[in-house]
Design a protein around this motif. Structure first.
Motif, short mmCIF file in Angstrom:
data_model
loop_
_atom_site.label_atom_id
_atom_site.label_comp_id
_atom_site.label_asym_id
_atom_site.label_seq_id
_atom_site.Cartn_x
_atom_site.Cartn_y
_atom_site.Cartn_z
N GLY A 1 6.17 -19.84 30.04
CA GLY A 1 7.29 -20.34 29.23
C GLY A 1 7.17 -20.02 27.76
N PHE A 2 6.19 -19.16 27.39
CA PHE A 2 6.04 -18.81 25.98
C PHE A 2 7.22 -17.96 25.52
N ASN A 3 7.73 -18.27 24.33
CA ASN A 3 8.82 -17.48 23.75
C ASN A 3 8.69 -17.43 22.24
N VAL A 4 9.28 -16.42 21.66
CA VAL A 4 9.38 -16.30 20.21
C VAL A 4 10.86 -16.26 19.86
N GLY A 5 11.20 -16.86 18.73
CA GLY A 5 12.60 -16.94 18.34
C GLY A 5 12.82 -16.51 16.91
N ILE A 6 14.00 -16.01 16.67
CA ILE A 6 14.43 -15.68 15.31
C ILE A 6 15.87 -16.16 15.16
N SER A 7 16.17 -16.74 14.02
CA SER A 7 17.52 -17.24 13.82
C SER A 7 17.95 -17.16 12.36
N TYR A 8 19.23 -17.06 12.21
CA TYR A 8 19.90 -17.16 10.92
C TYR A 8 20.16 -18.64 10.68
N VAL A 9 19.86 -19.15 9.49
CA VAL A 9 19.97 -20.58 9.22
C VAL A 9 20.80 -20.81 7.96
N PHE A 10 21.75 -21.72 8.04
CA PHE A 10 22.42 -22.16 6.82
C PHE A 10 22.25 -23.67 6.70
N GLY A 11 22.14 -24.14 5.45
CA GLY A 11 21.91 -25.55 5.24
C GLY A 11 21.72 -25.90 3.78
#
Length: 199
Positions: free
Chosen positions: A116-126
């Protein structure tokens, strides 16, 4: 401008993929996750650093929560959108320096076939809001402010115990790094540890 184009492109990808996904109506392709988090905030704002350093024997609590909608296209990739609330509270009997971070990530997780290992990348606004009580001379002064909306990014590494398992209700455990611009050439770096329930 490039970040806005990236956000719009990712959103359009969501809209176009959903109707054309095979077995979308047959299998459960949408999941949800929510949980609790803590971490280490690192600021480069002079105002925050000075306010934090002025509290000599502080009490400190860092906590928050998150909620995500997950679009599972294939077992190797999941698109997600959601929100994080991250609070950093620092105080003593006379002063406080409290900071509240609101973030909305949109991104993808990739499973490299290691359980279940995963890597993530995301665009973030806040944005971030601040509540500071400090002293100037002999007077106590309270300052409340809000940073401009910023467009940053987030990297994560996670182990999802529900991935490829018989139950989708097993939890996920992960770590993430948020780098968020806050205006006036200042950035917040948030190192986040989280535990999420999947449903």
């Amino acid at each position: 401008m490039k970040r806005r184009l990236f956000l719009h492109a990712l959103f359009l990808l969501f809209l176009f993929i959903i109707p054309y996904t095979k077995s979308f109506a047959i299998e459960n392709k949408i999941g949800f996750s929510a949980g609790v988090l803590t971490g280490v905030p690192i600021y480069n704002s002079k105002t925050i650093i000075e306010a934090d350093n002025s509290i000599l024997r502080p009490n400190k609590i860092v906590f928050g929560s998150d909620f995500y909608i997950n679009l599972i296209i294939v077992k190797e990739a999941t698109f997600f959108f959601g929100g994080d609330f991250f609070s950093d509270l620092l105080w003593d009997s006379k002063k406080h320096s409290n900071h509240f971070h609101f973030s909305f990530p949109l991104g993808i997780k990739i499973y490299p076939n290691i359980g279940g290992f995963n890597v993530g990348i995301s665009y973030v606004f806040g944005f971030r809001t601040d509540s500071i009580k400090t002293s100037i001379g002999e007077k106590n002064v309270e300052i409340t402010s809000r940073s401009p909306w910023g467009n940053g990014f987030r990297f994560s590494a996670e182990y999802d115990f529900s991935h490829r398992s018989k139950s989708k209700y097993y939890p996920s455990l992960g770590i993430a790094w948020n780098r968020m611009p806050r205006g006036d050439n200042s950035f917040d770096n948030l190192i986040i540890f989280y535990l999420n329930s999947n449903f």
